[in-house]
Motif scaffolding. Structure first.
Motif, PDB file in Angstrom:
ATOM      1  N   LEU A   1       0.806  -1.214   0.000  1.00 50.33           N
ATOM      2  CA  LEU A   1       0.000   0.000   0.000  1.00 50.33           C
ATOM      3  C   LEU A   1       0.844   1.272   0.000  1.00 50.33           C
ATOM      4  N   THR A   2       2.092   1.138   0.412  1.00 48.85           N
ATOM      5  CA  THR A   2       2.918   2.329   0.600  1.00 48.85           C
ATOM      6  C   THR A   2       4.388   1.925   0.572  1.00 48.85           C
ATOM      7  N   ALA A   3       5.254   2.862   0.246  1.00 53.30           N
ATOM      8  CA  ALA A   3       6.680   2.630   0.505  1.00 53.30           C
ATOM      9  C   ALA A   3       6.862   2.726   2.013  1.00 53.30           C
TER      10      ALA A   3
ATOM     11  N   PHE B   1      16.288  12.849 -10.644  1.00 53.33           N
ATOM     12  CA  PHE B   1      16.369  11.387 -10.589  1.00 53.33           C
ATOM     13  C   PHE B   1      15.336  10.927  -9.577  1.00 53.33           C
ATOM     14  N   TYR B   2      14.348  10.177 -10.039  1.00 55.92           N
ATOM     15  CA  TYR B   2      13.280   9.720  -9.152  1.00 55.92           C
ATOM     16  C   TYR B   2      13.513   8.291  -8.697  1.00 55.92           C
ATOM     17  N   PRO B   3      13.604   8.060  -7.396  1.00 52.57           N
ATOM     18  CA  PRO B   3      13.704   6.681  -6.914  1.00 52.57           C
ATOM     19  C   PRO B   3      12.399   5.944  -7.209  1.00 52.57           C
ATOM     20  N   ASP B   4      12.422   4.630  -7.102  1.00 52.66           N
ATOM     21  CA  ASP B   4      11.235   3.891  -7.563  1.00 52.66           C
ATOM     22  C   ASP B   4      10.000   4.126  -6.697  1.00 52.66           C
ATOM     23  N   PHE B   5      10.160   4.691  -5.509  1.00 53.18           N
ATOM     24  CA  PHE B   5       8.964   4.933  -4.691  1.00 53.18           C
ATOM     25  C   PHE B   5       8.352   6.306  -4.963  1.00 53.18           C
ATOM     26  N   ALA B   6       8.970   7.105  -5.830  1.00 52.00           N
ATOM     27  CA  ALA B   6       8.487   8.476  -6.035  1.00 52.00           C
ATOM     28  C   ALA B   6       7.691   8.618  -7.326  1.00 52.00           C
ATOM     29  N   VAL B   7       6.689   9.464  -7.294  1.00 48.41           N
ATOM     30  CA  VAL B   7       5.955   9.861  -8.492  1.00 48.41           C
ATOM     31  C   VAL B   7       6.182  11.368  -8.633  1.00 48.41           C
TER      32      VAL B   7
ATOM     33  N   GLN C   1       3.619   3.328  -4.649  1.00 47.26           N
ATOM     34  CA  GLN C   1       2.797   2.192  -4.243  1.00 47.26           C
ATOM     35  C   GLN C   1       1.388   2.653  -3.849  1.00 47.26           C
ATOM     36  N   THR C   2       1.301   3.753  -3.121  1.00 48.30           N
ATOM     37  CA  THR C   2      -0.002   4.258  -2.677  1.00 48.30           C
ATOM     38  C   THR C   2      -0.805   4.779  -3.868  1.00 48.30           C
ATOM     39  N   VAL C   3      -0.157   5.568  -4.718  1.00 47.31           N
ATOM     40  CA  VAL C   3      -0.844   6.130  -5.890  1.00 47.31           C
ATOM     41  C   VAL C   3      -1.374   5.002  -6.781  1.00 47.31           C
ATOM     42  N   LEU C   4      -0.545   3.982  -7.009  1.00 50.86           N
ATOM     43  CA  LEU C   4      -0.954   2.894  -7.908  1.00 50.86           C
ATOM     44  C   LEU C   4      -2.051   2.034  -7.285  1.00 50.86           C
ATOM     45  N   THR C   5      -1.914   1.701  -6.009  1.00 55.22           N
ATOM     46  CA  THR C   5      -2.902   0.813  -5.386  1.00 55.22           C
ATOM     47  C   THR C   5      -4.292   1.435  -5.403  1.00 55.22           C
ATOM     48  N   PHE C   6      -4.389   2.699  -5.010  1.00 60.48           N
ATOM     49  CA  PHE C   6      -5.716   3.324  -4.940  1.00 60.48           C
ATOM     50  C   PHE C   6      -6.262   3.619  -6.345  1.00 60.48           C
ATOM     51  N   SER C   7      -5.404   4.044  -7.258  1.00 55.46           N
ATOM     52  CA  SER C   7      -5.878   4.339  -8.621  1.00 55.46           C
ATOM     53  C   SER C   7      -6.365   3.058  -9.288  1.00 55.46           C
TER      54      SER C   7
END
Ligand SMILES: [Zn+2]
Length: 207
Positions: free
Chosen positions: A3-5, A79-85, A93-99
């Motif tokens: 659900l989240t990083a 440079f965006y780490p994989d947990f950042a949008v 993780q949060t943005v993707l799960t809820f969307s």
């Protein structure tokens, strides 16, 4: 998908930044002058606030992100780490799960999508829970990233992102304007990408 990083994920990344382990090697060549990323220099460190969900409470964690500069033309890239949008405080993780929860379920309203998990995450700082309108905005963001990615590629990805999800019609009750319908389709396109393609979509060279 979680659900989240976690705080640990973000702290680990902060440590990499501090130890100078974030390099431009993984970036694409400069989109403006095509110079190879090996010629990018570190331009700046920017502190960013990330919002994570811990036991249904929204907590803030700070972490520095690195900006590189192309030494050919001067363009800068985050440079965006994989947990950042990009431009979002909540983690990927949060943005993707809820969307995903909204877009994949034809019956779900934005209000239902907030309830995707056991409860509604409460924002402890501002004293209010995750709002349905936040998910509405995240979907627009994902659609926007997908559009930018398509535009950057010669061959549109839409055909490739052809999971059952993309072929399905968007139920009429999910949109009031054709523009929003288009956004929902694009977001489905984004969610239909393979994990490898999604990494490319989030690749820092695109911003
Ligand atoms: Zn350049």
């Amino acid at each position: 998908m979680p659900l989240t990083a976690t705080r640990e994920d973000i702290k680990a990344y902060q440590e990499k930044v501090e130890k100078n382990k974030i390099t431009s090697n993984d970036l694409d060549p400069c989109p403006r002058c095509n110079l190879e990323p090996i010629h990018f220099k570190i331009h700046a460190y920017r502190e960013r606030r990330f919002l994570i969900i811990v036991e249904m409470l929204v907590k803030a964690v700070h972490c520095a992100l690195v900006r590189f500069k192309c030494s050919g033309c001067g363009k800068t890239f985050a440079f965006y780490p994989d947990f950042a949008v990009p431009h979002k405080h909540y983690t990927r993780q949060t943005v993707l799960t809820f969307s995903r929860s909204y877009v994949e379920d034809d019956q779900k309203t934005y209000k239902d999508a907030v309830m995707t998990v056991d409860g509604v995450p409460e924002c402890s700082e501002k004293g209010r829970p995750l709002a349905p309108s936040t998910i509405h905005r995240w979907i627009s963001t994902l659609a926007g990233i997908f559009t930018a990615y398509q535009a950057a590629k010669e061959k549109p990805l839409e055909e490739k992102a052809s999971s059952g999800l993309c072929k399905r019609q968007i139920p009429k009750k999910k949109y009031r304007t054709l523009t929003r319908k288009e956004v929902l389709l694009k977001c489905r396109g984004f969610l239909g990408l393979s994990p490898v393609e999604r990494i490319n979509v989030f690749s820092p060279g695109l911003r």
